[in-house]
Scaffold this active site. Sequence first.
Site, mmCIF file in Angstrom:
data_model
loop_
_atom_site.group_PDB
_atom_site.id
_atom_site.type_symbol
_atom_site.label_atom_id
_atom_site.label_comp_id
_atom_site.label_asym_id
_atom_site.label_seq_id
_atom_site.Cartn_x
_atom_site.Cartn_y
_atom_site.Cartn_z
ATOM 1 N N HIS A 272 57.275 90.195 108.425
ATOM 2 C CA HIS A 272 57.797 90.471 110.201
ATOM 3 C C HIS A 272 59.759 89.868 109.853
ATOM 4 C CE1 HIS A 272 53.938 91.329 112.417
ATOM 5 N NE2 HIS A 272 53.043 90.026 112.188
ATOM 6 N N GLN B 239 52.552 88.446 107.132
ATOM 7 C CA GLN B 239 53.488 87.895 108.068
ATOM 8 C C GLN B 239 55.266 87.366 107.796
ATOM 9 O OE1 GLN B 239 51.889 87.056 111.439
ATOM 10 N NE2 GLN B 239 50.683 88.254 110.182
ATOM 11 N N GLU C 177 50.394 78.698 114.030
ATOM 12 C CA GLU C 177 49.742 80.139 115.168
ATOM 13 C C GLU C 177 48.229 81.035 114.571
ATOM 14 O OE1 GLU C 177 51.607 84.955 116.731
ATOM 15 O OE2 GLU C 177 52.193 83.537 114.597
ATOM 16 N N HIS C 178 48.575 81.669 113.391
ATOM 17 C CA HIS C 178 47.557 81.932 113.000
ATOM 18 C C HIS C 178 47.330 81.029 111.936
ATOM 19 C CE1 HIS C 178 49.775 85.329 113.893
ATOM 20 N NE2 HIS C 178 48.851 86.102 114.277
ATOM 21 N N HIS D 62 51.955 60.894 158.634
ATOM 22 C CA HIS D 62 50.635 61.926 157.616
ATOM 23 C C HIS D 62 49.959 60.932 158.306
ATOM 24 C CE1 HIS D 62 52.854 63.355 154.974
ATOM 25 N NE2 HIS D 62 51.709 63.552 153.621
ATOM 26 N N ASP E 132 45.409 91.233 114.617
ATOM 27 C CA ASP E 132 46.705 91.412 115.213
ATOM 28 C C ASP E 132 46.239 93.748 115.863
ATOM 29 O OD1 ASP E 132 48.191 90.347 114.753
ATOM 30 O OD2 ASP E 132 49.218 90.612 113.214
#
Length: 425
Positions: free
Chosen positions: A254, A251, A319-320, A412, A353
């Site tokens: 990235h 990660q 996230e992961h 109404h 992934d």
Amino acid sequence: MKILKVSEQISIKRSIEAGTTEQVAIVKGIIQEIRTRGDEALREYTEKFDRVNLSSFCVTKGEIETAYQKIDEGFVSIVREAAENIRSFHEKQLRPSWMTTEENGTILGQKITALDSVGVYVPGGTAAYPSSVLMNVIPAKVAGVTRIVMVSPPDSEGNLPPAVLVAAKEAGVEEIYKVGGAQAIAALAYGTESIASVDKITGPGNIFVALAKREVFGDVDIDMIAGPSEIAILADETARADEIAADLLSQAEHDPRACSVLVTPSMSLAEEVTEEVEKQLALLPRKEIAARSIAEYGAIYVTADMDEAVETVNQLAPEHLEVMTENAMELLGKIRHAGAIFIGRYSSEPVGDYFAGPNHVLPTNGTARFSSPLNVDDFQKKSSVIVYSKKALTENAAKIAEFARMEGLEAHARAVEIRLENDKK
């Protein structure tokens, strides 16, 4: 890596991608230009930012055929298998419309309808992201979206990466345009002479793409404003330090702002992982990016026990999340907040992934507390169906009218009562 105690600040949150005042102004200007001048402005921005003057934005069948010639057949086979895995997973998410009927003749239900059109943004630049194509397009296809448009910035020769075009073809995209940046988002949202507008835009991009998606939201739907990638690994003394280090670095490479965290009750494991990270970091081609990420956003939290470690993970809402412990499946029920959960040492994050099937478009920055991975529901909308019989209205009209009058909405109430009055005539 920094070794911290859980009493210290526990967070993976980074500054929200709000952009600078200058960046926001640039994006708003680009969007306005595309809305008012269409293709002319789109062509000017493509020349300015991508350094290529295009007579046509549309990718031709010939370009796709050429892409297949440039890509090894073995890789095409891998793309097809990954696509099938992704398709199979997302097909299990499909839900039918439904109806229920009451004794008094009332029919209530929910009609599920696919969106008419979706735009998928695929990042360009120095890298190619065929996986991003598959993960955004396939659930839309499974949902039943009939028009899927892909946009991606061209290189200086006016081309898109062959792998991206191959992935698009395999996923079933028939409309592809060589445009990128905020201008591509504006074109998808509002349309130009060449590109008809869509109902929803998905896919990652740089800060200008993120800001553009935020600006057009409301006129069209978007998937999310995703932040830099992040991983948390929950591990005990049975885990291998070298495997944990490799996953943390997967990660970190990235983005300099990617976040890699280990949570463990084992101080000895924490120390071993720290050594392994430094050792493996030196061998990475993207070591400068990964080193910045680890230095600024990497951390190891050492807890008193596994219960505290699990609760720490839930606070992080990553996230992961990888669970690399003895009897890892037994902890699954205790995990409340994570975008994707990888159980056991053979379930390394890159498995998700690229190949396993679940979507890799995941909530970041702690938003896994309340949001989900990209899925089939994101490409469908739901309509409520209400069918009241005469008997049902007769039974409930007074209650409905009283509710309306309590809110001060006399019309109404009368809209209900007039039907019963007419039936008495």
